[in-house]
Design an enzyme around this catalytic site. Sequence first.
Site, short mmCIF file in Angstrom:
data_model
loop_
_atom_site.label_atom_id
_atom_site.label_comp_id
_atom_site.label_asym_id
_atom_site.label_seq_id
_atom_site.Cartn_x
_atom_site.Cartn_y
_atom_site.Cartn_z
N GLY A 173 0.81 -1.30 -0.10
CA GLY A 173 0.07 0.03 -0.03
C GLY A 173 0.82 1.32 -0.16
O GLY A 173 1.98 1.51 -0.62
N LEU A 174 0.24 2.18 0.56
CA LEU A 174 1.04 3.62 0.67
C LEU A 174 1.36 4.04 -0.67
O LEU A 174 2.41 4.67 -1.07
CB LEU A 174 2.60 3.58 1.63
CG LEU A 174 1.95 3.14 2.95
CD1 LEU A 174 3.40 3.02 3.60
CD2 LEU A 174 1.37 4.10 3.72
N CYS A 175 0.43 4.15 -1.74
CA CYS A 175 0.48 4.48 -2.89
C CYS A 175 -0.91 5.37 -3.33
O CYS A 175 -1.34 5.18 -4.50
CB CYS A 175 0.73 3.67 -3.99
SG CYS A 175 -0.09 2.12 -3.92
N GLY A 176 -1.40 6.13 -2.50
CA GLY A 176 -2.66 6.81 -2.39
C GLY A 176 -3.91 5.93 -3.02
O GLY A 176 -4.07 4.83 -2.21
#
Length: 293
Positions: A87-90
């Site tokens: 994750g952590l990709c908008g």
Amino acid sequence: MASLKEVRNRIVSVNSTQQITKAMKMVSAAKLRRATDAITQMRPYAKKLAEMIATVSAKTEAGQENVFTQVRPVNNVLILVVTSDRGLCGAFNANIGKATIALIQEKYADLHAAGKVEVLTLGKKGAEYLGRRGYKLNTAYTEIFAGLNFNKVRVVGDEILADFAAGKYDVVELIFNEFKNVATQIIRTEQLLPLQESADSSTSASNVDYIFEPSEEQIINELIPKSVKLSVFRALLESNASEHGARMTAMDKATDNAGELIKALKLEYNRSRQAAITKEILEIVGGAEALSA
């Protein structure tokens, strides 16, 4: 108003987070460069092979009779969904999940209600997103982007081709993020099977004459499966580059937001400290006046 210690601890915490987001942005930038090089080299080859396969399939008897070009009544559908493992990709993964649900509801609502639409996810996040919402998962290929290469895709491609040839599925759709630039990813939906004749290929079919060696049937039977696998591989490369671009953008914004939050916290800290100093001075002055009275 928060105490000085609480504000100071928050400043330290946000500063640590900012350092992490900065590092993640730099890592994504380095990976993005390699990923864009890979997809830039792949696109011309994949496009030309797809055009050639479409042309030959439409023009030759062997191509028209091949099992992977046969259009059947649609009773069972498989949708390949390409997301990331992390994750952590908008909104990168959420957008693909929403697009998949929209595709199913708009195009295959009746089949989905009958339990005849399955989803094969390439990437952990797609399986999590669609699985939580009750969609029927065929297989979840997780960690496929760790050391991404064509050998991994060959396993997926063989499974899809075998299931389609056996009649398990009548249509196979592919949905993924196509890389445009660092800040922009375009959601693409393509019909993987049965192979369709494109407008470009039908226009050029009458202008191209192929000589087949060793035989028309053998070449068609080898090229079509290879073209399908290559389409899946290209989608993975596109998604990989898009993921790093999305994460780089998200971490850049997170770093900027952390900087703004640190400024606000420092301002709050200074105000709290000044208020505490003013309070102490007032107490000292008040005490001195009480003693002199």
